[in-house]
Motif scaffolding. Structure first.
Motif, PDB file in Angstrom:
ATOM      1  N   ALA A  58       0.937  -1.135  -0.021  1.00  0.00           N
ATOM      2  CA  ALA A  58       0.034   0.072   0.096  1.00  0.00           C
ATOM      3  C   ALA A  58       0.960   1.231   0.017  1.00  0.00           C
ATOM      4  CB  ALA A  58      -1.126  -0.106   1.224  1.00  0.00           C
ATOM      5  N   ASP A  59       0.253   2.249  -0.674  1.00  0.00           N
ATOM      6  CA  ASP A  59       1.222   3.599  -0.626  1.00  0.00           C
ATOM      7  C   ASP A  59       0.254   4.197   0.565  1.00  0.00           C
ATOM      8  OD1 ASP A  59       2.233   5.976  -1.080  1.00  0.00           O
ATOM      9  OD2 ASP A  59       0.946   6.795  -2.941  1.00  0.00           O
ATOM     10  N   ASN A  91      -3.238   4.202   5.971  1.00  0.00           N
ATOM     11  CA  ASN A  91      -4.234   4.520   5.138  1.00  0.00           C
ATOM     12  C   ASN A  91      -5.695   4.060   5.856  1.00  0.00           C
ATOM     13  OD1 ASN A  91      -3.059   5.790   3.127  1.00  0.00           O
ATOM     14  ND2 ASN A  91      -3.151   3.715   1.854  1.00  0.00           N
ATOM     15  N   ASP A 404      -7.156  -3.930  -3.132  1.00  0.00           N
ATOM     16  CA  ASP A 404      -8.193  -3.582  -4.399  1.00  0.00           C
ATOM     17  C   ASP A 404      -8.090  -4.963  -5.103  1.00  0.00           C
ATOM     18  OD1 ASP A 404      -8.998  -2.844  -6.815  1.00  0.00           O
ATOM     19  OD2 ASP A 404      -8.068  -0.971  -6.716  1.00  0.00           O
ATOM     20  N   ILE A 414      -4.032  -1.761  -0.462  1.00  0.00           N
ATOM     21  CA  ILE A 414      -4.589  -0.300  -0.100  1.00  0.00           C
ATOM     22  C   ILE A 414      -4.512   0.211   1.108  1.00  0.00           C
ATOM     23  CG2 ILE A 414      -5.791  -0.149  -2.575  1.00  0.00           C
ATOM     24  CD1 ILE A 414      -8.527  -0.305  -0.809  1.00  0.00           C
ATOM     25  N   GLY A 415      -4.369  -0.558   2.209  1.00  0.00           N
ATOM     26  CA  GLY A 415      -4.469   0.101   3.688  1.00  0.00           C
ATOM     27  C   GLY A 415      -4.170  -1.358   4.531  1.00  0.00           C
ATOM     28  N   ARG A 511      -8.999   8.224   0.039  1.00  0.00           N
ATOM     29  CA  ARG A 511      -8.049   8.658  -1.014  1.00  0.00           C
ATOM     30  C   ARG A 511      -7.790   7.238  -1.560  1.00  0.00           C
ATOM     31  NH1 ARG A 511      -2.299   8.198  -1.474  1.00  0.00           N
ATOM     32  NH2 ARG A 511      -2.418   7.019   0.773  1.00  0.00           N
ATOM     33  N   VAL A 512      -8.103   6.154  -1.052  1.00  0.00           N
ATOM     34  CA  VAL A 512      -7.694   4.793  -1.536  1.00  0.00           C
ATOM     35  C   VAL A 512      -8.885   3.871  -1.829  1.00  0.00           C
ATOM     36  CG1 VAL A 512      -5.483   4.683  -0.688  1.00  0.00           C
ATOM     37  CG2 VAL A 512      -7.403   3.628   0.696  1.00  0.00           C
ATOM     38  N   TYR A 513      -9.957   4.406  -1.306  1.00  0.00           N
ATOM     39  CA  TYR A 513     -11.272   3.377  -1.557  1.00  0.00           C
ATOM     40  C   TYR A 513     -12.653   4.302  -1.800  1.00  0.00           C
ATOM     41  CZ  TYR A 513     -14.936   0.038  -0.553  1.00  0.00           C
ATOM     42  OH  TYR A 513     -16.139  -0.656  -0.703  1.00  0.00           O
TER      43      TYR A 513
END
Length: 524
Positions: A58-59, A91, A404, A414-415, A511-513
């Motif tokens: 994840a970023d 995240n 994701d 993603i988190g 931001r991610v979902y």
């Protein structure tokens, strides 16, 4: 391709190593020892390739407190220094939390409530014994508002506590330690904070003839299926009238049984076996045939990920797939296209870096002193059954992980939220935590078979297995939490329960979902 290890069952890409042959051989024997009938075209499908690629990390955005080493790892140094007591997040943030007396093994949620699984005998020493009822109408301040005290709920619910949203029912069986049965309770949860027991005699005062370790509903809520871990005993309990449950079918489906997933029409079950999944035709039970038969349709077997946990039937662009979760052995999560059930296509695998064969030495090094479990997925949910966009998993000592999965060829993390460790907590504080009970031993025993395969295949370094906690053979220190329960989706919030920290309401960054309009938590 990151996170993907496609391998059709009829292709041969590499020979199975000695231990892999043994694992799959045991599973094959298990599937052929069933008392259920099998049609002539039923087949066993082997998937020998073990994924050696992790999904992309994840970023992590602002406010994160990320892991410092391998993806999913809580290092021995972090456990010893106390760093793990701050937790790890990427995240995701905590909205609210109530610890109570520990989170049991598998909990369930419905509407604005959560029901905390009970662990026998510790749950009987809580101020409110049995299954705790958590009201999270205000997720920032969830609170325990009562408990369910019938025989089944006080006897330990293990992995049987489940909800059927369609009929607004909560049910569980009594599992004192790994294996149980006899007692069974069904509640009306229309008013989720005040469940109402429906079967006040049969199943609660007088036992029913079944065994269990796991359990769950058919999609229509008319049948509760109870599965025993050994010898693969499976029972169908009719709850069309929840006040008078009755066993209508039983059989031995394999040598070892565990969790399962059922297709939306209620006609097909994907049930865990020793090293994969067995596919059963349960349509005769679903339609209430007078003398139902449950034939084997197929079995999917693989050498990594011993003891599969459960399966989620989903569709992508109308094509049936399954998302299946391995509890032991760092097998991760596997995705199959089952459009042709006897020609399954293995399309993806989700592993964290800590689960890769080359990192199992570090996995063992970090896990010493943490007790039986370390870093494996346990229960996952998709955010909708058709064309799911995200998968959330409880990943034991690695916390809650979110992926994701819109494109199964490009899965990415993603988190994550790994809750603060309750290091040093005692049985007096957390009598309902399996982590406290398990910490009589400090050894991450569930990794031994996969670690053995990695050693035989020359993937790991024996010196790397030795760390500052190697002497913690007796007595674990709970320097991580264990997250076992299925996460549930509430918009951008994810609700779940962990063994030591209790109930959590978490927020996944926009931001991610972005939640789909038809978001619908699906566990299988």
């Amino acid at each position: 391709m990151p996170g993907v290890s496609p391998n059709h069952s009829r292709r041969k890409r590499r020979p199975l190593r000695t231990l892999g042959v043994f694992v799959v051989g045991v599973a094959l024997t298990a599937t052929t020892l069933s008392f259920s009938s099998a049609p002539a075209d039923a087949g066993n499908h082997f998937f020998p390739n073990i994924s050696e690629t992790a999904v992309p990390r994840a970023d992590c955005g602002p406010g994160s407190l990320p892991e410092r080493g391998l993806q999913g790892d809580v290092s021995a140094e972090d456990r010893n220094s106390g760093r793990s007591r701050a937790g790890y997040r990427c995240n995701m943030t905590k909205v609210g939390n109530v610890r109570g007396s520990g989170g049991g093994i598998v909990s369930a949620t419905f509407d604005h409530c959560s029901y905390t699984g009970s662990l026998f005998p510790g749950d009987n020493f809580m101020s409110q014994p049995g299954v705790q009822v958590v009201d999270s109408s205000n997720p920032r301040a969830p609170r325990i508002v009562g408990s369910l005290k019938d025989t089944a709920m006080r006897g330990g619910t293990w992995e049987t506590l489940k909800v059927n949203k369609k009929r607004k029912l909560l049910a569980a069986t009594s599992v004192p330690l790994l294996w149980g049965g006899g007692f069974f309770a069904v509640y009306d949860i229309s008013d989720c904070a005040h469940p109402r027991l429906l079967n006040k005699v049969v199943g609660t005062r007088t036992p029913l003839p079944f065994t269990s370790h796991e359990g769950g509903f058919s999609p229509d809520g008319r049948t509760y299926w109870a599965s025993g871990i050994w010898p693969g005993h499976l029972s169908a309990i009719d709850i069309a009238n929840p006040a008078v449950p009755r066993v209508i079918w039983q059989g031995l489906q394999a040598f070892v049984g565990h969790g399962f997933g059922i297709t939306p029409d209620g006609n097909r079950m994907y049930i865990s076996n020793a090293a994969g999944v067995t596919v059963l035709d349960i349509s005769a039970v679903q339609r209430r045939a007078p003398y139902p038969q449950v034939p084997h349709v197929a079995a999917y077997l693989w050498p990594d990920g011993q003891v599969n946990q459960h399966t989620i039937p989903v569709t992508y662009r109308g094509r049936p797939h399954i998302v299946t979760v391995d509890e032991l052995g760092s097998g991760g999560v596997k995705i199959f296209d089952v459009t042709k059930v006897n020609k399954p296509d293995y399309v993806a695998q989700i592993k964290l870096e800590i689960n890769l064969p080359k990192n199992l030495d570090t996995n063992f090094r970090s896990g010493m002193g943490g007790s039986v479990f370390n870093s494996n997925p346990h229960y996952c949910t998709v955010d909708r059954p058709d064309d799911p966009t995200a998968l959330a998993c409880s990943w034991e000592s690695s916390g809650i992980r979110v992926f994701d999965i819109k494109n199964v060829r490009k899965i990415r993390e993603i988190g994550y939220y790994n809750p603060p460790a309750q290091k040093g907590a005692t049985v007096a504080q957390l009598p309902n935590s399996p982590h406290v009970l398990g910490s009589l031993s400090g050894v991450p025993a569930v990794e031994f078979l996969s670690l053995g395969m990695a050693i035989l295949n020359g993937k790991v370094s024996l010196p790397q297995m030795i760390g500052p906690r190697v002497g913690m053979v007796v007595g674990g220190d709970m320097a991580t939490d264990w997250c076992f329960s299925p996460p549930t989706w509430h918009g951008n919030q994810i609700w779940t329960t962990c063994s030591d920290g209790g109930f959590y309401a978490l927020n996944l960054s926009r931001r991610v979902y972005t939640p789909p309009a038809n978001q619908d938590t699906t566990i299988g």
